[in-house]
Design a protein around this motif. Structure first.
Motif, mmCIF file in Angstrom:
data_model
loop_
_atom_site.group_PDB
_atom_site.id
_atom_site.type_symbol
_atom_site.label_atom_id
_atom_site.label_comp_id
_atom_site.label_asym_id
_atom_site.label_seq_id
_atom_site.Cartn_x
_atom_site.Cartn_y
_atom_site.Cartn_z
ATOM 1 N N VAL A 63 0.839 -1.187 0.000
ATOM 2 C CA VAL A 63 0.000 0.000 0.000
ATOM 3 C C VAL A 63 0.878 1.243 0.000
ATOM 4 O O VAL A 63 2.024 1.208 0.448
ATOM 5 C CB VAL A 63 -0.968 0.022 1.208
ATOM 6 N N LEU A 64 0.328 2.327 -0.505
ATOM 7 C CA LEU A 64 1.058 3.589 -0.532
ATOM 8 C C LEU A 64 1.065 4.226 0.855
ATOM 9 O O LEU A 64 0.052 4.218 1.549
ATOM 10 C CB LEU A 64 0.417 4.547 -1.525
ATOM 11 N N GLY A 65 2.187 4.762 1.235
ATOM 12 C CA GLY A 65 2.274 5.538 2.459
ATOM 13 C C GLY A 65 2.159 4.743 3.739
ATOM 14 O O GLY A 65 1.788 5.285 4.772
ATOM 15 N N GLY A 66 2.455 3.461 3.683
ATOM 16 C CA GLY A 66 2.356 2.666 4.896
ATOM 17 C C GLY A 66 3.009 1.308 4.723
ATOM 18 O O GLY A 66 3.466 0.955 3.635
ATOM 19 N N ARG A 83 -7.508 6.118 3.046
ATOM 20 C CA ARG A 83 -6.402 7.071 3.035
ATOM 21 C C ARG A 83 -6.262 7.813 4.361
ATOM 22 O O ARG A 83 -5.265 8.496 4.596
ATOM 23 C CB ARG A 83 -6.521 8.043 1.868
ATOM 24 N N VAL A 84 -7.239 7.633 5.270
ATOM 25 C CA VAL A 84 -7.167 8.291 6.574
ATOM 26 C C VAL A 84 -6.537 7.365 7.613
ATOM 27 O O VAL A 84 -5.492 7.670 8.173
ATOM 28 C CB VAL A 84 -8.572 8.753 7.037
ATOM 29 N N CYS A 85 -7.143 6.200 7.857
ATOM 30 C CA CYS A 85 -6.652 5.297 8.903
ATOM 31 C C CYS A 85 -5.754 4.188 8.374
ATOM 32 O O CYS A 85 -5.188 3.431 9.148
ATOM 33 C CB CYS A 85 -7.822 4.695 9.675
ATOM 34 N N LYS A 86 -5.629 4.063 7.045
ATOM 35 C CA LYS A 86 -4.774 3.079 6.362
ATOM 36 C C LYS A 86 -5.318 1.649 6.412
ATOM 37 O O LYS A 86 -4.626 0.716 6.030
ATOM 38 C CB LYS A 86 -3.327 3.101 6.890
ATOM 39 N N ARG A 87 -6.549 1.471 6.885
ATOM 40 C CA ARG A 87 -7.183 0.144 6.895
ATOM 41 C C ARG A 87 -7.231 -0.416 5.476
ATOM 42 O O ARG A 87 -7.430 0.333 4.519
ATOM 43 C CB ARG A 87 -8.591 0.289 7.470
ATOM 44 N N ILE A 116 -3.779 -4.454 -7.648
ATOM 45 C CA ILE A 116 -4.521 -3.202 -7.739
ATOM 46 C C ILE A 116 -5.063 -2.898 -6.352
ATOM 47 O O ILE A 116 -5.733 -3.730 -5.751
ATOM 48 C CB ILE A 116 -5.665 -3.279 -8.767
ATOM 49 N N VAL A 117 -4.723 -1.716 -5.849
ATOM 50 C CA VAL A 117 -5.233 -1.265 -4.558
ATOM 51 C C VAL A 117 -5.927 0.071 -4.785
ATOM 52 O O VAL A 117 -5.293 1.050 -5.183
ATOM 53 C CB VAL A 117 -4.108 -1.117 -3.507
ATOM 54 N N PHE A 118 -7.225 0.088 -4.575
ATOM 55 C CA PHE A 118 -7.992 1.321 -4.665
ATOM 56 C C PHE A 118 -7.814 2.088 -3.356
ATOM 57 O O PHE A 118 -7.515 1.501 -2.316
ATOM 58 C CB PHE A 118 -9.480 1.012 -4.873
ATOM 59 N N THR A 119 -7.984 3.396 -3.401
ATOM 60 C CA THR A 119 -7.943 4.197 -2.173
ATOM 61 C C THR A 119 -9.238 4.958 -2.041
ATOM 62 O O THR A 119 -9.916 5.264 -3.022
ATOM 63 C CB THR A 119 -6.758 5.186 -2.167
ATOM 64 N N GLY A 120 -9.577 5.251 -0.808
ATOM 65 C CA GLY A 120 -10.803 5.988 -0.511
ATOM 66 C C GLY A 120 -10.855 6.268 0.976
ATOM 67 O O GLY A 120 -9.828 6.274 1.655
ATOM 68 N N ILE A 121 -12.042 6.465 1.485
ATOM 69 C CA ILE A 121 -12.231 6.717 2.911
ATOM 70 C C ILE A 121 -13.225 5.695 3.429
ATOM 71 O O ILE A 121 -14.322 5.547 2.882
ATOM 72 C CB ILE A 121 -12.723 8.154 3.170
ATOM 73 N N CYS A 122 -12.830 4.959 4.461
ATOM 74 C CA CYS A 122 -13.654 3.875 4.995
ATOM 75 C C CYS A 122 -14.885 4.425 5.732
ATOM 76 O O CYS A 122 -14.919 5.600 6.127
ATOM 77 C CB CYS A 122 -12.831 2.973 5.907
#
Length: 141
Positions: A63-66, A83-87, A116-122
């Motif tokens: 994952v990006l940034g973690g 993108r907030v909690c990295k879950r 493929i890893v999508f990003t968003g907000i849980c």
């Protein structure tokens, strides 16, 4: 898949991934094992995670940034990261196997795998933000 020897430590690491309800990081796996087996080292956990990935027993989710996360589900599937909690969670959609053909045709590469890893907000972070917004603050930028 090459055959590697089974050790107690490798079994402990494998079990920790298998009983997890999410996609734990190496640090989270170490933290869960150390509670019952205080003599295991972080290096042992990391080494055995790498061996389990190499053996095709678990997946590494980059994952990006973690830190990397680990997944007990080894069939082809996609992931989404908050993108907030990295879950990290699984996304239950059929993988687009046509992607490989498109890449081969476009760039001439022979593709042997892809992630493929999508990003968003849980949902949890969205709910926290809604609560904070009503107080005049925001959880993320």
């Amino acid at each position: 898949m090459k055959e590697t020897r089974k050790t107690i430590q490798k079994e402990l690491v494998h079990e920790a991934v298998m009983v997890s309800c999410d996609h734990p990081t190496a640090e989270q796996i170490y933290d869960s094992i150390i509670l019952k087996h205080p003599t295991i080292s972080k290096a042992t956990v990391y080494r055995n995670l790498n061996l389990l990935v190499e053996d095709g027993i678990i997946l590494r989710v980059r994952v990006l940034g973690g830190p990397d996360h680990f997944d007990k589900t080894i069939r082809p599937h996609y992931h989404i990261q908050c993108r907030v909690c990295k879950r990290v969670d699984d996304i239950e959609v059929s993988p687009d196997l046509g992607i490989q053909t498109k890449i081969i045709n476009a760039k001439g590469f022979e593709v042997d795998s892809y992630e493929i890893v999508f990003t968003g907000i849980c949902p949890d972070c969205l709910e926290k933000n809604a609560a904070k917004s009503s107080e005049g603050a925001q959880v993320w930028n």
